[in-house]
Design a protein around this motif. Structure first.
Motif, mmCIF file in Angstrom:
data_model
loop_
_atom_site.group_PDB
_atom_site.id
_atom_site.type_symbol
_atom_site.label_atom_id
_atom_site.label_comp_id
_atom_site.label_asym_id
_atom_site.label_seq_id
_atom_site.Cartn_x
_atom_site.Cartn_y
_atom_site.Cartn_z
ATOM 1 N N SER A 167 -26.501 18.650 -11.221
ATOM 2 C CA SER A 167 -27.929 18.767 -10.926
ATOM 3 C C SER A 167 -28.587 19.413 -12.134
ATOM 4 C CB SER A 167 -28.150 19.612 -9.667
ATOM 5 O OG SER A 167 -27.549 18.991 -8.543
ATOM 6 N N VAL A 168 -29.393 18.662 -12.829
ATOM 7 C CA VAL A 168 -29.889 19.054 -14.145
ATOM 8 C C VAL A 168 -31.095 19.977 -14.024
ATOM 9 C CG1 VAL A 168 -30.805 18.200 -16.332
ATOM 10 C CG2 VAL A 168 -29.030 16.905 -15.125
ATOM 11 N N THR A 169 -30.997 21.133 -14.670
ATOM 12 C CA THR A 169 -32.124 22.062 -14.742
ATOM 13 C C THR A 169 -32.707 22.144 -16.149
ATOM 14 O OG1 THR A 169 -30.608 23.915 -15.126
ATOM 15 C CG2 THR A 169 -31.253 23.472 -12.848
ATOM 16 N N GLY A 170 -31.964 21.656 -17.138
ATOM 17 C CA GLY A 170 -32.446 21.655 -18.510
ATOM 18 C C GLY A 170 -31.867 20.482 -19.270
ATOM 19 N N ALA A 171 -32.703 19.809 -20.065
ATOM 20 C CA ALA A 171 -32.261 18.641 -20.826
ATOM 21 C C ALA A 171 -32.855 18.696 -22.223
ATOM 22 C CB ALA A 171 -32.675 17.348 -20.128
ATOM 23 N N ASP A 172 -32.031 18.360 -23.214
ATOM 24 C CA ASP A 172 -32.491 18.369 -24.598
ATOM 25 C C ASP A 172 -31.855 17.188 -25.324
ATOM 26 O OD1 ASP A 172 -33.504 18.998 -27.063
ATOM 27 O OD2 ASP A 172 -32.078 20.607 -27.475
ATOM 28 N N GLY A 173 -32.676 16.191 -25.688
ATOM 29 C CA GLY A 173 -32.198 15.058 -26.461
ATOM 30 C C GLY A 173 -31.266 14.150 -25.688
ATOM 31 N N GLY A 174 -30.486 13.379 -26.427
ATOM 32 C CA GLY A 174 -29.528 12.456 -25.838
ATOM 33 C C GLY A 174 -28.619 11.903 -26.917
ATOM 34 N N PRO A 175 -27.563 11.200 -26.535
ATOM 35 C CA PRO A 175 -26.623 10.680 -27.527
ATOM 36 C C PRO A 175 -27.311 9.770 -28.550
ATOM 37 C CG PRO A 175 -25.730 10.466 -25.308
ATOM 38 C CD PRO A 175 -27.164 10.868 -25.156
ATOM 39 N N ASP A 176 -27.028 10.001 -29.803
ATOM 40 C CA ASP A 176 -27.514 9.161 -30.899
ATOM 41 C C ASP A 176 -26.343 8.972 -31.853
ATOM 42 O OD1 ASP A 176 -28.723 7.864 -32.973
ATOM 43 O OD2 ASP A 176 -30.165 9.433 -33.452
#
Length: 263
Positions: free
Chosen positions: A219-228
């Protein structure tokens, strides 16, 4: 030199993971070896250093060669602020120059080290007592990442993957361990991260998801960027701007550390 020391010194990139007062943390690092496996963080990372307690996991991003292991070593750490760069400026900087092109540019010669003195000030974190070492699956896909959490009152690191990492705070993502086991989350805080670098390592970007893990659902409370998987190198003006940003951040960290010494 034992297997851990050999693998750590040969590996081009790794991670340091730990349990801070604010939850699990992980950062990509350049593996170095002195008397013990260690990393030397520029003081732009002073706030990260401040969150270190007394234990951490040192992880190898990829095996150093076809016959080399991919390992996680967990144990007691020691942190030393090297404001004048005297400790880093010996064999450690030579090791980092061979592995990390930005350090090659900023500290590949005595003249460069004097000019970029702010890059020589480091926090040296050493894994002084190793309690356990175990193998982890290689990360062979862009979607592979590290799962950092507390298990049995200690930091635990596993390799996970997901079908889709696009979720933001408030969403959920299903995790699968690459070794086939179930994550078996029990509502503990979890931090998942990966990182990718351009060929010249001027761009070395971490992406992350944090939250709580129940079963295999984060359960996501914080997200930063993504796979590159293929970050493009900076252009000339981007490189100059990045260099100035790094210099300012390092100088700010050094100033903050120096103020502590005079209190």
């Amino acid at each position: 030199m034992n297997d851990l020391d050999t693998a750590w010194r040969r590996s081009p990139a790794g991670e340091m993971c730990w349990l801070s007062d604010g939850g699990p943390v992980g950062v990509p690092v350049v593996p170095l070896l002195a008397d013990h496996p260690c990393v030397a963080l520029p003081l732009a990372y002073l706030s990260v250093v401040d969150s270190l307690l007394n234990r951490a996991a040192f992880c190898l991003t990829t095996a150093a060669g076809p016959d080399e292991p991919t390992l996680v070593a967990v144990g007691r750490i020691q942190v030393r602020l090297d404001l004048d760069g005297s400790e880093f400026g010996g064999d450690l900087v030579e090791q980092e120059v061979r592995k990390h092109p930005p350090t090659r540019l900023r500290a590949g010669s005595l003249m460069a080290r004097r000019e970029n003195w702010w890059w020589m000030s480091r926090a040296v974190v050493s894994l002084v007592d190793v309690d356990r070492v175990h193998h982890i699956p290689a990360r062979t896909r862009p979607s592979d990442a590290l799962l950092v959490r507390e298990v049995d009152a200690d930091v635990s690191v596993d390799v996970v993957t997901a079908a889709d990492w696009s979720c933001e705070a408030g969403g959920e993502v299903e995790l699968w361990l690459r070794d086939g086991r179930d994550p078996d989350g029990v509502g503990e805080a979890a931090f998942v991260f990966g990182h990718h670098a351009s060929p010249d390592y001027e761009r070395w970007e971490r992406w992350s998801r944090s939250g709580t893990l129940d079963g295999q659902t984060l359960s996501v409370t914080g997200a930063d960027g993504g796979p590159d998987p293929d970050p493009r190198p900076f252009g000339l003006f981007e490189r100059l701007r990045n260099h100035r940003q790094v210099e300012r951040a390092c100088r700010a960290g050094i100033s903050a550390a120096e103020r502590r010494l005079v209190r």
